[in-house]
Design an enzyme around this catalytic site. Structure first.
Site, PDB file in Angstrom:
ATOM      1  N   ASP A  22      11.734 -17.455 -17.651  1.00  0.00           N
ATOM      2  CA  ASP A  22      10.828 -17.425 -18.803  1.00  0.00           C
ATOM      3  C   ASP A  22       9.365 -17.510 -18.372  1.00  0.00           C
ATOM      4  O   ASP A  22       9.054 -18.090 -17.340  1.00  0.00           O
ATOM      5  CB  ASP A  22      11.191 -18.589 -19.740  1.00  0.00           C
ATOM      6  N   HIS A  39       6.441  -8.702 -17.173  1.00  0.00           N
ATOM      7  CA  HIS A  39       7.846  -8.391 -16.880  1.00  0.00           C
ATOM      8  C   HIS A  39       7.955  -7.677 -15.528  1.00  0.00           C
ATOM      9  O   HIS A  39       8.840  -7.967 -14.734  1.00  0.00           O
ATOM     10  CB  HIS A  39       8.447  -7.520 -17.982  1.00  0.00           C
ATOM     11  N   LEU A 133      26.253 -12.879  -1.782  1.00  0.00           N
ATOM     12  CA  LEU A 133      25.916 -13.471  -3.085  1.00  0.00           C
ATOM     13  C   LEU A 133      26.424 -12.620  -4.255  1.00  0.00           C
ATOM     14  O   LEU A 133      26.292 -11.396  -4.250  1.00  0.00           O
ATOM     15  CB  LEU A 133      24.389 -13.588  -3.177  1.00  0.00           C
TER      16      LEU A 133
HETATM   17  C1  IPE Z   1      15.060 -16.826 -23.114  1.00  0.00           C
HETATM   18  O1  IPE Z   1      13.678 -16.678 -23.169  1.00  0.00           O
HETATM   19  C2  IPE Z   1      15.705 -15.523 -22.796  1.00  0.00           C
HETATM   20  C3  IPE Z   1      15.426 -14.993 -21.466  1.00  0.00           C
HETATM   21  C4  IPE Z   1      14.798 -15.589 -20.509  1.00  0.00           C
HETATM   22  C5  IPE Z   1      15.956 -13.684 -21.228  1.00  0.00           C
HETATM   23  P1  IPE Z   1      12.925 -16.482 -24.553  1.00  0.00           P
HETATM   24  O2  IPE Z   1      11.475 -16.490 -24.231  1.00  0.00           O
HETATM   25  O3  IPE Z   1      13.439 -15.313 -25.274  1.00  0.00           O
HETATM   26  O4  IPE Z   1      13.354 -17.779 -25.345  1.00  0.00           O
HETATM   27  P2  IPE Z   1      12.627 -18.559 -26.540  1.00  0.00           P
HETATM   28  O5  IPE Z   1      12.301 -17.554 -27.577  1.00  0.00           O
HETATM   29  O6  IPE Z   1      11.413 -19.186 -25.962  1.00  0.00           O
HETATM   30  O7  IPE Z   1      13.633 -19.571 -26.955  1.00  0.00           O
HETATM   31  C1  IPE Z   2      10.845 -13.953 -20.222  1.00  0.00           C
HETATM   32  O1  IPE Z   2       9.492 -13.975 -20.463  1.00  0.00           O
HETATM   33  C2  IPE Z   2      11.398 -12.544 -20.249  1.00  0.00           C
HETATM   34  C3  IPE Z   2      12.255 -12.235 -21.402  1.00  0.00           C
HETATM   35  C4  IPE Z   2      12.603 -13.085 -22.333  1.00  0.00           C
HETATM   36  C5  IPE Z   2      12.771 -10.897 -21.490  1.00  0.00           C
HETATM   37  P1  IPE Z   2       8.882 -13.949 -21.926  1.00  0.00           P
HETATM   38  O2  IPE Z   2       8.630 -12.534 -22.309  1.00  0.00           O
HETATM   39  O3  IPE Z   2       9.722 -14.722 -22.856  1.00  0.00           O
HETATM   40  O4  IPE Z   2       7.510 -14.692 -21.685  1.00  0.00           O
HETATM   41  P2  IPE Z   2       6.777 -15.736 -22.648  1.00  0.00           P
HETATM   42  O5  IPE Z   2       7.778 -16.797 -22.978  1.00  0.00           O
HETATM   43  O6  IPE Z   2       6.334 -14.980 -23.846  1.00  0.00           O
HETATM   44  O7  IPE Z   2       5.659 -16.260 -21.814  1.00  0.00           O
HETATM   45 MG    MG Z   3       9.748 -16.662 -23.389  1.00  0.00          MG
END
Ligand code: IPE
Ligand code: IPE
Ligand code: MG
Length: 248
Positions: A22, A39, A133
């Site tokens: 995240d 990303h 792995l």
């Molecule tokens: C969780 O992250 C899903 C992934 C890392 C793929 P999100 O950014 O979507 O989760 P929330 O919305 O903060 O719970």
């Molecule tokens: C995690 O990063 C990637 C996915 C959930 C696909 P985020 O896109 O959720 O990044 P933040 O949480 O907005 O910083």
């Molecule tokens: Mg996120």
């Protein structure tokens, strides 16, 4: 200076590490670029983490790459993520091959665009005879979806008379989950300073150790994985028993 990797007890490596990757969006905001760049930079973190996991002998690494709930993001971001997925799989297959990595995917994969599924399957096939792995990508995954699906399948087996309701226990339930062949994660890592599970592996992490770090995913590197593993190794896992019982 002794490196973190040398401090790790090789006899006590978690067999399965799961990571909620995240913070890509916040990383992008901090760098004044669009979310999709966050990303993109996340791929480097994946590369380093996979390498590190292989180096210390982790057997299974599950990465939460896209949740069921992530389908609710703006279409442009979902599209960018899907494109990136195809691109990353294409670019990384060679490197994964060299690292002897096997690949699999869990989640509601039929929701993914056709080209993503196709690339994914190609990559899985290319790597299927590797013995290092096991890398598992959670894509269009959510734990509640998975548990509901398992329940539906079990109910159908009972209806058909293939199994009796008395046969249903934790072990057999686990066989109907997408992770049937995979041991439960012992260590769960979430980056970006959020303290929640966001519908990830709820059944399987019943006894996992949780490790939260403020590092945003694109900045995560294998050293951070080693740090988490080192922290894990210094915890006492009691599984309901008393501390004294563990040493007798
Ligand atoms: C969780 O992250 C899903 C992934 C890392 C793929 P999100 O950014 O979507 O989760 P929330 O919305 O903060 O719970
Ligand atoms: C995690 O990063 C990637 C996915 C959930 C696909 P985020 O896109 O959720 O990044 P933040 O949480 O907005 O910083
Ligand atoms: Mg996120």
């Amino acid at each position: 200076m002794e490196s973190l990797k040398e401090k790790i007890n090789i006899g006590k490596i978690p067999r399965h590490v799961a990571i909620i990757m995240d913070g890509n969006g916040r990383w992008a905001a901090r760098h004044g670029v669009e979310r999709s760049f966050g990303h993109e930079h996340g791929v480097e973190a994946v590369r380093s983490t996979v390498e590190g996991a292989g180096e210390i002998g982790v057997e299974y690494l599950t990465l939460y790459a896209f949740s069921t709930e992530n389908w609710k993001r703006p279409k442009s971001e979902v599209n960018a993520l899907m494109r990136l997925l195809v691109q990353a799989i294409e670019n990384e297959t060679g490197e994964l091959m060299k690292k002897n990595v096997r690949l699999s995917a869990i989640g509601d994969l039929k929701k993914l665009p056709r080209d993503v599924v196709q690339k994914l399957n190609e990559c899985i096939q290319t790597l299927e005879n590797n013995s290092g792995l096991n890398l598992i990508l959670a894509l269009s995954y959510s734990a509640k979806w998975e548990i509901t699906e398992a329940t539906r399948k079990i109910a159908s087996e009972v209806m058909k008379g293939n199994i009796s309701q008395n046969d249903i226990d934790e072990k057999m339930f686990g066989k109907y989950l997408t992770t049937a062949e995979i041991p439960d994660p012992e260590l769960l890592i979430r980056t970006s300073g959020e303290y929640r599970l966001s519908n990830f592996l709820l059944w399987q992490i019943a006894y996992a150790e949780m490790y939260f770090t403020d590092i945003l995913w694109p900045d995560f590197r294998k050293e951070n994985l080693f740090e988490a593993v080192f922290d894990f190794q210094n915890r006492e896992r009691r599984f309901g028993k008393t501390s004294e019982q563990l040493f007798t």
